[in-house]
Design a protein around this motif. Structure first.
Motif, short mmCIF file in Angstrom:
data_model
loop_
_atom_site.label_atom_id
_atom_site.label_comp_id
_atom_site.label_asym_id
_atom_site.label_seq_id
_atom_site.Cartn_x
_atom_site.Cartn_y
_atom_site.Cartn_z
N VAL A 39 -7.28 14.90 11.33
CA VAL A 39 -8.58 15.42 10.91
C VAL A 39 -9.53 14.29 10.51
CG1 VAL A 39 -9.77 16.84 9.20
CG2 VAL A 39 -7.63 17.64 10.21
N SER A 40 -9.02 13.29 9.77
CA SER A 40 -9.95 12.29 9.23
C SER A 40 -10.10 11.06 10.12
CB SER A 40 -9.51 11.88 7.82
OG SER A 40 -8.17 11.41 7.86
N ILE A 41 -9.12 10.75 10.96
CA ILE A 41 -9.22 9.56 11.81
C ILE A 41 -9.38 9.96 13.28
CG2 ILE A 41 -8.15 7.38 12.49
CD1 ILE A 41 -8.43 7.38 9.54
N ARG A 96 -3.51 15.13 8.33
CA ARG A 96 -4.68 14.52 7.72
C ARG A 96 -5.20 13.38 8.59
NH1 ARG A 96 -4.84 11.80 2.13
NH2 ARG A 96 -6.50 10.63 3.14
N THR A 97 -4.27 12.64 9.18
CA THR A 97 -4.68 11.56 10.07
C THR A 97 -5.49 12.10 11.23
OG1 THR A 97 -2.61 10.46 9.54
CG2 THR A 97 -3.84 9.62 11.43
N THR A 107 -2.23 4.28 9.36
CA THR A 107 -2.37 5.37 8.39
C THR A 107 -0.99 5.93 8.05
OG1 THR A 107 -2.64 6.96 10.16
CG2 THR A 107 -4.64 6.05 9.20
#
Lengths: 298, 305
Positions: B209-211, B206-207, B197
């Motif tokens: 939170v989303s991954i 963001r990594t 990512t």
């Protein structure tokens, strides 16, 4: 090129760790520092008693007072006696149950596991309340049961309090410790046990000679955790305290510290007792981490 | 007794051949003994809960007059519950709500902070990383009950004694949870995924939170359960911190009723303490049975602490 993502990582890390760290410093580190600071002072009413109280610096005077107080020393003796009775009964019992459950003879293993583990879902305070009622003559079917078996036992009278507290703790923790020891037993490589069975060793012999030595680290770890827990003993004796004639208001070290703070308003003494307790707990926990670190490195 | 000690079929197959029936009797005997001991132990762990259940269905007369492990002459669970929820203007519901707020709210925030911090310690590099982590481990070493009085002393200086925040804020700190989250993050979130990512140009936050966060679901539930039970069980801190009954968690309220039932000539408080304990225990036992998997995951990781 390489430094920019690193700096960005630093910023993200600050964002992710910052909130925890702030609360940690405020509610873990600061109270200890403040208690350590308070422990260096003592209050004395000044003059004729009308001038209120004055605060004096006493250095380590409060620590000397705590350690010189027979009540404080006795509370540690109580913990020592408690540990001496509690560890063999609870860990020993958990070990026996784990070995039985691990033997080929046991049936309905999941059912037994769940049933034995169930008390752990009950908060310690409620466990203590239930048992105090089960200790109360007239209310307790346990006392009736014992009486019909010809045993006269008063849980709340002098000399029996330690046993009564140990019983509550055992009820709460035996299943928990059993599950951990059982998991350790299940992790023993099956070919090791196979060698034992081929040699014709009996189930009992395999349990004592092969299984127990192999899970000794897990047993030792459970013992150490139990000792650390014993040091904090508070809820159970606090609940029994009103019912039993034997348990005084400074029975355990935590109770002693609380009495110093609230009954005697001696914050210096309470702070020094708390710091001593925290130190002792930290040292024991440190030994545990060293111990388990060595264990995980083959 | 050659065949014991394991349920693995492979071992069964490899045991030396024996004359059938020669050892049937001792085998039957020891099977009975093994399961008998287990059943006795279970009797010990379950009986007090059975007593609680039975006691909550009795009136005062039957509570003292009938066998504790059976039902009374009348079934009074309904009146007892009505009495429980009506007592002191329904203070029990208030305690229940307080406990839910302290335990669910506190554990949820605490877990979020732990998982975020543990992930950062595992996956990000930043200055002083191991030094800060060492400080947090120091926090793990100090036993919780040794913290109660120091927290009280500081709180009384800060003027938050006998407030909601005096109990709620300290419960947001769970150093052991950070350690657990770091261990879980190392095990459950592959470094290659994070690296990929990063190459794609996604920000670190963001990594996470989303991954990272979705991959740490098990860690989240496990740490949440740990801290939830920790707060639900806590007694020392609220005992020293609170004097206003309206701020009490269940533990402290039940303790008050138990104390008055024994001491101050309020025998009817027996039923309040008993029924109140039952109502407090039932959801815990159900949650515990349903969420078994997570408890065990936490315990085996916790044992390596």
């Amino acid at each position: 090129m390489a430094t920019r993502p690193l700096r960005r990582q630093g910023r993200t890390a600050a964002l992710l760790i910052g909130p925890f760290l702030l609360l940690f410093l405020t509610f873990s580190i600061a109270p200890l520092v403040y208690a350590a600071w308070l422990s260096l002072f003592t209050e004395r009413s000044s003059g004729l008693g009308f001038g209120g109280v004055e605060t004096f610096f006493t250095g380590l005077g409060n620590y000397g007072r705590a350690l010189g107080d027979a009540a404080f020393r006795d509370s540690f003796l109580v913990i020592a006696a408690y540990v001496l009775l509690y560890i063999p009964v609870m860990i020993g019992g958990a070990l026996v149950l784990a070995l039985l459950l691990d033997s080929a003879m046991a049936r309905a293993k999941r059912f037994f596991q769940l049933g034995l583990f169930l008390p752990h879902a009950v908060p310690g305070l409620i466990a203590a309340i239930i048992w105090v009622y089960l200790y109360t003559p007239g209310l307790s079917p346990v006392i009736d049961l014992l009486e019909s078996a010809g045993v006269k036992w008063s849980f709340l009278s002098a000399g029996h309090a330690l046993f009564s507290v140990v019983n509550i703790s055992t009820w709460e923790w035996i299943g928990y410790n059993m599950v951990i020891l059982y998991a350790a037993l299940q992790a023993i490589p099956r070919d090791v046990l196979e060698a034992g069975t081929v040699d014709g060793a009996s189930g009992l012999r395999i349990a004592l000679r092969i299984k127990m030595p192999l899970i000794r680290p897990a047993i030792a770890l459970n013992v150490l955790f139990t000792v650390i827990g014993a040091l904090q003993l508070f809820t159970e004796p606090k609940v029994i305290y009103r019912a039993s004639t034997e348990i005084g208001s400074s029975w355990s070290p935590s109770m002693y510290a609380m009495r110093a703070a609230f009954d005697n308003h001696d914050y210096g003494l309470a702070a020094s007792a708390s710091i001593l307790l925290a130190l002792l707990g930290a040292v024991l926990s440190f030994i545990v981490t060293r111990f388990s670190a060595r264990r995980t490195q083959p | 007794m050659t065949l014991t000690a394991t349920s693995a079929p492979a071992v069964r197959a490899s045991t030396p051949h024996r004359k059938p029936g020669a050892r049937l009797m001792p085998r039957l005997l020891s099977r009975t003994a093994v399961n008998g001991v287990l059943a006795l132990a279970m009797l010990y762990t379950v009986m007090p809960l059975l007593w609680l259940l039975m006691a909550a269905t009795k009136n005062m007369r039957d509570l003292f007059g009938t066998n504790g492990f059976t039902f009374g002459r009348t079934f009074d669970l309904g009146p007892n519950l009505a009495h429980l929820f009506a007592a002191d203007d329904g203070i029990y519901l208030r305690w229940l709500g307080n406990t839910a707020l302290y335990a669910v709210g506190g554990a949820f925030i605490a877990t979020t902070l732990c998982v975020a911090a543990g992930y950062a310690f595992d996956k990000l590099s930043f200055p002083l990383k191991e030094k800060i982590f060492g400080l947090i481990l120091l926090g793990v070493l100090v036993p919780a009950s040794a913290m109660a009085l120091p927290i009280y002393l500081l709180a009384s200086k800060a003027g938050i004694v006998n407030t909601f925040w005096g109990v709620f804020l300290p419960s947001l700190v769970f150093p052991f949870g950070v350690y657990l989250a770091r261990v879980f993050s190392a095990a459950y979130v592959p470094a290659e995924v994070i690296e990929a990512t990063r190459v794609d140009g996604a920000g670190d936050l963001r990594t996470f939170v989303s991954i990272g966060l979705p991959m740490l679901r098990t860690a989240f539930v496990t740490i949440f359960l740990f801290q939830f039970t920790g707060i639900w069980n806590s007694f020392f801190l609220p005992l020293v911190m609170l004097t206003d009954q309206h701020l009490y968690p269940l533990n402290l309220g039940l303790y008050t009723w138990q104390t008055t039932s024994l001491n101050q000539g309020h025998p009817e408080d027996y039923l309040l303490a008993i029924t109140g304990s039952l109502v407090a225990v039932v959801p815990l036992v159900i949650a515990f049975v349903v969420l078994q998997r997570y408890w065990k995951a936490g315990m085996t990781t916790g044992a390596v602490k």
